[in-house]
Design a protein around this motif. Structure first.
Motif, PDB file in Angstrom:
ATOM      1  N   PRO A  85       0.808  -1.229   0.000  1.00 48.63           N
ATOM      2  CA  PRO A  85       0.000   0.000   0.000  1.00 48.63           C
ATOM      3  C   PRO A  85       0.839   1.276   0.000  1.00 48.63           C
ATOM      4  O   PRO A  85       0.348   2.326  -0.392  1.00 48.63           O
ATOM      5  N   HIS A  86       2.097   1.206   0.409  1.00 49.43           N
ATOM      6  CA  HIS A  86       2.920   2.414   0.467  1.00 49.43           C
ATOM      7  C   HIS A  86       3.687   2.684  -0.824  1.00 49.43           C
ATOM      8  O   HIS A  86       4.391   3.673  -0.927  1.00 49.43           O
ATOM      9  N   VAL A  87       3.548   1.822  -1.831  1.00 49.70           N
ATOM     10  CA  VAL A  87       4.236   2.011  -3.112  1.00 49.70           C
ATOM     11  C   VAL A  87       3.181   2.227  -4.187  1.00 49.70           C
ATOM     12  O   VAL A  87       2.365   1.358  -4.451  1.00 49.70           O
ATOM     13  N   TRP A  88       3.200   3.413  -4.791  1.00 44.66           N
ATOM     14  CA  TRP A  88       2.269   3.729  -5.869  1.00 44.66           C
ATOM     15  C   TRP A  88       3.045   3.929  -7.158  1.00 44.66           C
ATOM     16  O   TRP A  88       4.107   4.533  -7.159  1.00 44.66           O
ATOM     17  N   PRO A  89       2.509   3.480  -8.274  1.00 44.65           N
ATOM     18  CA  PRO A  89       3.165   3.787  -9.544  1.00 44.65           C
ATOM     19  C   PRO A  89       3.020   5.276  -9.840  1.00 44.65           C
ATOM     20  O   PRO A  89       2.093   5.926  -9.367  1.00 44.65           O
ATOM     21  N   PHE A  90       3.946   5.808 -10.599  1.00 43.00           N
ATOM     22  CA  PHE A  90       3.877   7.231 -10.929  1.00 43.00           C
ATOM     23  C   PHE A  90       2.780   7.460 -11.956  1.00 43.00           C
ATOM     24  O   PHE A  90       2.308   6.561 -12.625  1.00 43.00           O
ATOM     25  N   GLN A  91       2.387   8.712 -12.090  1.00 39.18           N
ATOM     26  CA  GLN A  91       1.335   9.083 -13.029  1.00 39.18           C
ATOM     27  C   GLN A  91       1.828  10.227 -13.891  1.00 39.18           C
ATOM     28  O   GLN A  91       2.613  11.052 -13.452  1.00 39.18           O
ATOM     29  N   VAL A  92       1.349  10.265 -15.112  1.00 40.14           N
ATOM     30  CA  VAL A  92       1.647  11.379 -16.011  1.00 40.14           C
ATOM     31  C   VAL A  92       0.547  12.396 -15.850  1.00 40.14           C
ATOM     32  O   VAL A  92      -0.640  12.075 -15.972  1.00 40.14           O
ATOM     33  N   LEU A  93       0.917  13.620 -15.541  1.00 41.65           N
ATOM     34  CA  LEU A  93      -0.076  14.678 -15.345  1.00 41.65           C
ATOM     35  C   LEU A  93      -0.176  15.541 -16.563  1.00 41.65           C
ATOM     36  O   LEU A  93       0.707  15.786 -17.264  1.00 41.65           O
TER      37      LEU A  93
END
Length: 93
Positions: A85-93
């Motif tokens: 839960p503490h690791v999120w994939p990055f997102q393109v904004l």
């Protein structure tokens, strides 16, 4: 007389790193973490917590970024497959 160096005004780190982002993102610069050649890493505060932002500055000369795009895509795939839960994939904004 005449031996003083004129002071130049420099933009704050907030203006320098986050100047192209819309204000609706509500990011506040907390700390500059890395000053790499291509990506600058900064830690920001957001309404939902801390966010790591990687900033790439475009310069006058064109740099082929396809290799880096493929590497980032692989990292994203690895992060997406993790069940933490503490690791999120990055997102393109």
């Amino acid at each position: 007389m005449g031996n003083k160096i004129a002071k130049t005004t420099q933009a704050s780190a907030m203006e320098y790193y986050l100047h192209d982002l819309p204000s609706s993102y509500n990011l506040v610069l907390k700390e500059v973490l890395g000053r790499g050649r291509f990506l600058k890493s900064i830690l920001c505060k957001h309404d939902e917590g801390l966010v790591l932002v990687n900033v790439y500055f475009k310069k006058g000369n064109f740099t082929d970024l396809r290799d880096y795009e493929q590497r980032l895509s692989k990292i994203n795939d690895i992060f997406t497959s993790l069940d933490h839960p503490h690791v999120w994939p990055f997102q393109v904004l």
